[in-house]
Design an enzyme around this catalytic site. Structure first.
Site, short mmCIF file in Angstrom:
data_model
loop_
_atom_site.label_atom_id
_atom_site.label_comp_id
_atom_site.label_asym_id
_atom_site.label_seq_id
_atom_site.Cartn_x
_atom_site.Cartn_y
_atom_site.Cartn_z
N ASP A 1 -74.48 22.72 -15.00
CA ASP A 1 -73.73 23.33 -13.90
C ASP A 1 -72.97 24.46 -14.57
OD1 ASP A 1 -71.74 24.21 -12.25
OD2 ASP A 1 -71.28 22.24 -11.43
N HIS A 2 -73.37 25.69 -14.33
CA HIS A 2 -72.84 26.76 -15.17
C HIS A 2 -71.32 26.94 -15.02
CE1 HIS A 2 -73.23 29.33 -11.58
NE2 HIS A 2 -72.42 30.19 -12.17
N HIS B 1 -70.49 23.08 -8.23
CA HIS B 1 -69.46 23.89 -8.89
C HIS B 1 -68.04 23.53 -8.45
CE1 HIS B 1 -72.96 26.01 -10.00
NE2 HIS B 1 -73.01 26.89 -9.03
#
Ligand code: BG6
Length: 506
Positions: A181-182, A244
């Site tokens: 999950d960036h 996010h």
């Protein structure tokens, strides 16, 4: 910093959009900082047949922009580590060529068996790829570790996430799976933990006794661009909130972990997700707002509405804006409302969390005694990354008039202000076997469990409207109604951390 062990990185989908925009530039950034292993190779795969040399030229083109300021031969040296294998991910027989390339490179460069597979492909291919790698024994760890990075979405709802996990775990162990999950790779997101747990002054106030409410906004000025067909089946809730933004909630709300290691941090994160109070089906209409952008002129330019975007159904009900109010049922947060909103085609690109502290018990000075003038701590994830504290100060002169002033820190003020790209940090961590900033399966499932009732109600209850909002505005006006106290609204952030309000630079 410790260099990772020698290894081969295989990028499945090595010529695709993600590889070009994020993965290869991140590897190049690590290379430039001398953070790649002593001995390594990168294999890119793709469906078309091209030579290693042709692939290397593409790699050089990909990192051209990032290479400014590097020695002239840096890009060519970097590209020389790249190799290409033509492979149809769904064809088991094609994996023979991959297996041979791995053997050849391992022997030729004395790299050993450590291998990182990056699945930079649509999720529909995860099953075939993980299966086909296993058929060739490429998941076996006898000669070195084997890891897989997979991209979101991890499922479509709770049920599909359970079956995706089951599929992955047929041939791979949870410890080999790195769900990226960036947002967790963003410096400013990690800094939430440092702000909270390295300063004695915040933590005593970080609870229901002192916090009035918590607000998280992630707005984007872009629309869905070329991703209309992906977005149609996804929507804002799945695209941004399920992963996010819930991770931001997790970092803001978690208990102090016993140490900064992957088990402790991820245990605390799961505890938060499991404490999210499920929204009852009959409450979904009250606790959530969904919207979809419509065409409008924004700063002199006409922007199409969502339904006119490429790949989008003309009668689409997919939300491009979602706002949610919810509670966390635990001792720290009982009774504190949390608000989240996200949307495309909003006035500006900003992600931030605002901790609104409670008003003083007795307001002595002239002015507003509601939470309008409360202390706020704003944690700016992007852009103008930093932290801002708002507090009341006396206006000089007669009487005791109070004005809110700002105390702010901007990352850009640091001498070495470069903020590494999220992918750079995350790939480096995976190369080192550190899964702290990767999502564990129990967290994925808990997040879906929380959001499933909302998804169900949005799908089945036609009385819950999808409000239209003109491109370039802050979403449906009704989103303000989510906030309990009528005199309060969302913070309307500007491009610059220290500004807010309707009139500001966007
Ligand atoms: C992605 C979403 O995960 O995150 C995109 O699929 C979104 O729709 C993007 O634009 C936002 O990321 P960032 O880092 O620009 O905030």
């Amino acid at each position: 910093m410790k260099k990772p062990e020698n290894q081969i990185i295989v990028i499945l989908g090595g010529r695709g959009d993600l590889a070009v925009r994020k993965i290869i530039p991140a590897l190049f950034a690590l290379f430039r900082q001398n953070l790649m292993p002593e001995r390594f190779a990168v294999i890119g795969t793709g469906r078309n047949l091209i030579t290693d040399d042709a692939y290397r030229l593409e790699v050089i083109g990909t990192v051209k922009k990032e290479s400014e300021g590097s020695p002239a031969d840096a890009t060519a040296r970097f590209a020389s580590f790249f190799h290409y294998v033509a492979l149809d991910p769904s064809a088991p027989e094609d994996y023979a060529a991959l297996s041979e390339a791995l053997e050849r490179l391992r022997a030729g460069f004395r790299i050993g068996g450590n291998t990182l597979f990056y699945l930079s492909v649509p999720p529909a291919l995860y099953d075939d790829i993980t299966n086909n790698l296993a058929i060739r024994g490429l998941n076996m760890e006898g000669d070195g570790w084997k890891r897989i990075i997979i991209e979101k979405p991890f499922g479509y709802d709770y049920e599909s996430a359970v079956s995706l996990n089951r599929l992955l775990l047929r041939h791979w162990d949870e410890s080999q799976l790195y769900r990226i999950d960036h947002y967790l790779g963003k410096e400013t997101v990690q800094n939430i933990l440092v702000t909270r747990f390295s300063n004695g002054i915040f933590e005593p106030l970080w609870n229901r006794n002192y916090v009035h409410h918590v607000e998280i906004t992630s707005s984007e000025s872009l629309g869905v661009e070329k991703r209309g067909s992906y977005y149609e089946g996804t929507g804002a809730l799945r695209d941004m909130i399920q992963n996010h933004l819930l991770h931001l909630v997790g970092f803001i709300a978690m208990e102090p972990p016993s140490s900064i290691d992957s088990t402790s941090i991820r245990n605390e994160l799961v505890k938060v997700f499991e404490s999210l109070r499920p929204v009852k089906p009959e409450e979904v209409g009250k606790m959530t707002i969904r919207g979809q952008y419509t065409g409008a002129h924004v700063r002199g330019e006409w922007l199409d509405g969502y339904r006119d975007e490429e790949g989008v159904d003309r009668a689409s009900m997919t939300e491009t804006f979602a706002a949610l109010k919810f509670s966390i049922d635990n001792w720290r947060w009982g009774g504190v409302p949390f608000y989240i909103r996200t949307g495309k085609r909003l006035p500006t690109r900003v992600t931030e969390a605002v901790i609104h502290f409670k008003p003083t018990p007795h307001y002595l000075f002239s002015g507003d005694s509601s939470c309008d003038g409360c202390n706020q701590l704003i944690i700016r994830i992007q852009p103008d990354e930093g932290i801002l504290l708002k507090f009341g100060m006396k206006i000089p002169g007669a009487g005791f008039k109070v004005r809110n002033v700002n105390m702010d820190f901007h990352y850009s003020d640091l001498a070495d202000g470069r903020i590494p790209e999220a992918y750079e940090r995350l790939i480096f961590d995976c190369m080192n076997g550190d899964s702290t900033l990767y999502t564990r399966s129990d967290a994925v499932l808990a997040a879906w469990k929380f959001l499933d009732p909302v998804l169900q109600a949005w799908k089945n209850d036609s009385t819950i409207p999808v409000f239209g909002y003109p491109a370039g505005t802050w979403g449906p006006e009704n989103a303000d109604d989510l906030i309990e106290e009528p005199e309060l609204t969302w913070r309307y952030p500007c491009k610059n951390l220290a500004d807010d309000g309707i009139y500001c630079e966007l």
